[in-house]
Design an enzyme around this catalytic site. Structure first.
Site, PDB file in Angstrom:
ATOM      1  N   GLY A 166       0.746  -1.206   0.043  1.00  0.00           N
ATOM      2  CA  GLY A 166      -0.101  -0.065   0.053  1.00  0.00           C
ATOM      3  C   GLY A 166       0.849   1.294   0.101  1.00  0.00           C
ATOM      4  O   GLY A 166       2.105   1.243  -0.345  1.00  0.00           O
ATOM      5  N   VAL A 180       0.552   4.715   5.424  1.00  0.00           N
ATOM      6  CA  VAL A 180       0.230   3.399   6.185  1.00  0.00           C
ATOM      7  C   VAL A 180       1.235   2.527   6.529  1.00  0.00           C
ATOM      8  O   VAL A 180       1.546   2.076   7.515  1.00  0.00           O
ATOM      9  CB  VAL A 180      -0.999   2.716   5.531  1.00  0.00           C
ATOM     10  CG1 VAL A 180      -1.452   1.708   6.366  1.00  0.00           C
ATOM     11  CG2 VAL A 180      -2.280   3.520   5.414  1.00  0.00           C
ATOM     12  N   GLY A 181       2.255   2.525   5.498  1.00  0.00           N
ATOM     13  CA  GLY A 181       3.643   1.897   5.585  1.00  0.00           C
ATOM     14  C   GLY A 181       4.367   2.280   7.045  1.00  0.00           C
ATOM     15  O   GLY A 181       4.712   1.323   7.796  1.00  0.00           O
ATOM     16  N   GLU A 238       5.717  -3.151   0.758  1.00  0.00           N
ATOM     17  CA  GLU A 238       5.584  -3.026  -0.762  1.00  0.00           C
ATOM     18  C   GLU A 238       5.145  -1.869  -1.033  1.00  0.00           C
ATOM     19  O   GLU A 238       3.624  -1.711  -0.937  1.00  0.00           O
ATOM     20  CB  GLU A 238       4.913  -4.349  -1.250  1.00  0.00           C
ATOM     21  CG  GLU A 238       5.530  -5.521  -1.118  1.00  0.00           C
ATOM     22  CD  GLU A 238       6.870  -5.673  -2.029  1.00  0.00           C
ATOM     23  OE1 GLU A 238       7.066  -5.048  -3.038  1.00  0.00           O
ATOM     24  OE2 GLU A 238       7.608  -6.613  -1.738  1.00  0.00           O
ATOM     25  N   CYS A 257       1.016   0.012  -9.046  1.00  0.00           N
ATOM     26  CA  CYS A 257       1.977   0.760  -8.368  1.00  0.00           C
ATOM     27  C   CYS A 257       3.387   0.699  -9.260  1.00  0.00           C
ATOM     28  O   CYS A 257       4.293   1.759  -8.997  1.00  0.00           O
ATOM     29  CB  CYS A 257       2.658  -0.022  -7.172  1.00  0.00           C
ATOM     30  SG  CYS A 257       2.765  -2.056  -7.594  1.00  0.00           S
TER      31      CYS A 257
END
Ligand code: NAD
Length: 474
Positions: free
Chosen positions: A206, A210-211, A228, A262
Site C-alpha cells: 500500500g 500507512v507503511g 511493498e 504501483c
C-alpha cells in the site's frame, strides 16, 4: 466485518475492530503452528494445490468480482490476477523441494569433526495486508511463499475492493486448512486491531503513509516487515528508441487497470524532439487499444472510488492536455490522458499519480535525465527505452530503483526468479519465487559436532602450547 477462521471465539459480525478478537485469533493460529503440521513439506504442497484449485474452480466468480470492483476486463483480470497467482503457485510447487533443503556450509578446522549447514525454518504466524488495485493478486501472491515456507497466515484484504475481499473471505476457508489460515475483512479499526498483535512477519502492500503505521506497530514487537510501497516511477525515452513499439508498451503500462498500478510509469522523461514523435504515437497506441471513446470500451478500467477519481482529475489542471482529459467523477471515469508543460512544483509532479494521467517532462538535453531522477526519491520502478546498451547500462548503474526494465514496462513481474520490492521510500524487502520463500523463512545456522575427539585448545588453562597450535589451525 467478517473473520473467516476456525475459532468461533475469534469470529464476530460487529462493525468495528472492537468486535474482532485478534489476540484469540493469533493465539489459535500459533498453537496450530506449534503442532508442527505446517512444517511438513507435504502439507505445504497440498495447501498450495488447494489454493490453485480455489482459483481455478472459481475463476468466473473472481473475474466478476474484479469487474465489479475495478471494471477490469476479464482478460486483463485473468492475466494480471488469477493467472499471475497460479503462475506463482506452479513455480513454488516446482521448486519447493529444493527451497526447503538445508544448504551445506564449510566447517573450520577448529570445529572438526563436524558439519555445518543452513536450515530454512518457518517464521510462525504472519500477517499479509493487501491493497485494492490488484486486490486478489497482491493478497494471494504473498500467501504463496508464506505457505511454501510453512507459516500460518492472516490475510487482510483491502476494504476498497469489497467484492474481491468478500469472495476471498468466503472461499479461502473452504479450500485451505482453516486451522492455519484466516481472512479478516475490514478497514482501519480491524487493521489496527491486527497490528496490535505480535506477528512473526508482516507483509504490507500500500502507500507509504500507512507503511509507517505498520512499521511502528511492528517495532513494538520487534517484528520484521516487508513493505511493498509505491512512488513516482520515471519512464525515460532516449532519442534512439523505437518510437512505435515504445509508445505501445508505455500506453499499455500506463493505462492498464486505468493507471492504478504501483509500477506504472508515473511520468515520461525525454527530449523535446522525441516528445514530438512519441506523444502522437502514444495517442495512436491508446486509440488502438481502447477506441475513440475509451469510456465505452469494455477493456478500459474505472477508478476505485470517486474520491480517488477526483484526486486524479485535479492533476489534469496541472498541465496542458495533449490528449484525453475527460472525466466523469460520478462514474469513476478518467480518460487516458497525456499532459505537457507541467510545472515541477505542481501536485502531479510531487505526488504518486496512481491513475491514467501521464505528464511529460521535456528536456533540452537527454544528458539531464540522470540528475532529474536522482534529485527525487528512489522509485519502485525505472523504465528506460533506448536502442543503445551503453545508455541503458549507464542509467541502470547510476539511478537506483526497486526494479528496472529496459524497453518495456512492468514485464519484470513475469519473471519468477526476479525479486519484487522497493528501495528507500518505495519499500523494503522483496518477494516472488525463492525471494518470497526467503522473506517468510528464517535461515537457521546449524553446526553438528561429533563426540569423536575433543581438542582441548579452547579450554583453560591457556598454555603457550595451545596458543601456538591455535595460530597454526587458524
Ligand atoms: P489501501 O487503501 O488499500 O491500503 C492498504 C491497506 O492498508 C488496506 O488493507 C487498508 O485496510 C490498510 N489501511 C489503510 N489505512 C490504514 C490505517 N490508518 N491503519 C492501518 N491500516 C490501514 O491502499 P493504498 O495505500 O491506497 O494503495 C495505494 C498505494 O499502494 C500506492 O502508493 C501504490 O503505489 C502502493 N502499492 C504498492 C504495491 C507494491 O507491490 N509495491 C502494489 C500496489 C499498490
Amino acid at each position: 466485518m467478517t473473520v473467516a477462521t476456525m475459532d468461533s471465539s475469534a469470529v464476530s459480525d460487529a462493525d468495528s475492530g472492537e468486535g474482532l478478537n485478534a489476540s484469540a485469533l493469533v493465539a489459535g493460529l500459533r498453537t496450530y503452528f506449534h503442532s508442527g503440521t505446517t512444517a511438513d513439506p507435504g502439507w505445504r504442497r497440498q495447501q498450495l494445490g488447494q489454493l490453485r484449485k480455489m482459483l481455478v474452480d472459481n475463476e468466473r466468480r473472481f473475474l466478476e468480482a474484479l469487474e465489479q470492483d475495478l471494471h477490469k476486463a476479464p482478460l486483463e483480470a485473468f492475466m494480471t490476477e488469477v493467472s499471475a497467482t497460479c503462475g506463482d503457485i506452479d513455480h513454488a510447487l516446482k521448486h519447493l523441494k529444493k527451497w526447503v533443503q538445508p544448504r551445506r556450509a564449510s566447517t573450520p578446522m577448529v570445529a572438526q569433526p563436524g558439519k555445518s549447514y543452513i536450515q530454512p525454518e518457518p517464521l510462525g504466524v504472519v500477517l499479509i495486508i493487501g491493497a485494492w488495485n490488484y486486490p486478489l493478486q497482491l493478497l494471494l501472491s504473498p500467501l504463496v511463499p508464506a505457505i511454501a515456507a510453512g507459516n500460518c497466515a492472516v490475510l487482510k484484504p483491502s476494504e476498497l475492493a469489497p467484492a474481491t475481499s468478500a469472495l476471498v473471505a468466503e472461499l479461502l476457508p473452504r479450500y485451505l486448512d482453516s486451522d492455519a489460515f484466516a481472512v479478516v475483512e475490514g478497514a482501519v479499526p480491524e487493521t489496527s486491531a491486527l497490528l496490535e498483535q505480535r506477528w512473526d512477519h508482516i507483509l504490507y502492500t500500500g502507500g507509504g503513509k500507512v507503511g509507517k503505521i505498520v512499521m511502528s506497530a511492528a517495532a513494538r514487537h520487534l517484528t520484521p516487515v516487508t513493505l511493498e510501497l509505491g512512488g513516482k516511477s520515471p519512464c525515460i525515452v532516449a532519442d534512439d528508441a523505437d518510437i512505435e513499439v515504445t509508445a505501445r508498451r508505455i500506453a499499455w503500462g500506463k493505462f492498464t487497470n486505468a493507471g492504478q498500478t504501483c509500477i506504472a510509469p508515473d511520468y515520461l522523461l525525454c527530449t523535446r524532439t522525441t516528445a514530438e514523435r512519441l506523444l502522437p504515437a502514444i495517442e495512436r497506441a491508446t486509440r488502438a487499444m481502447f477506441g475513440e471513446r475509451p469510456r465505452d470500451s469494455k477493456d478500459y478500467g474505472r477508478i476505485i472510488n470517486s474520491r480517488h477519481a477526483q484526486r486524479i482529475a485535479n492533476y489534469i489542471d496541472d498541465g496542458e492536455v495533449a490528449f484525453g482529459g475527460e472525466t466523469d467523477i460520478e462514474n469513476r471515469y478518467i480518460a487516458p490522458t497525456l499532459l505537457r508543460n507541467v510545472g515541477l512544483e505542481t501536485a502531479v509532479m510531487q505526488e504518486e499519480i496512481f491513475g491514467p494521467v501521464l505528464p511529460v517532462i521535456e528536456l533540452d538535453d537527454f544528458g539531464q535525465v540522470e540528475q532529474f531522477v536522482n534529485d527525487r526519491e528512489k522509485p519502485l520502478a525505472l523504465y528506460v527505452f533506448t536502442s543503445s546498451d551503453s545508455t541503458a547500462n549507464r542509467l541502470l548503474a547510476r539511478c537506483s530503483s526497486g526494479n528496472a526494465c529496459v524497453n518495456d514496462c512492468m514485464m519484470f513481474m513475469a519473471a519468477h526468479e526476479l525479486p519484487f520490492g522497493g528501495v528507500g521510500p518505495s519499500g523494503m524487502g522483496a518477494y516472488h519465487g525463492e525471494h518470497g520463500f526467503r522473506t517468510f523463512s528464517h535461515y537457521k545456522a546449524v553446526m553438528k559436532r561429533s563426540y569423536l575427539f575433543d581438542l582441548d585448545l579452547r579450554y583453560a588453562p591457556f598454555t603457550a602450547r595451545k596458543f601456538n597450535l591455535l595460530r597454526l589451525l587458524r
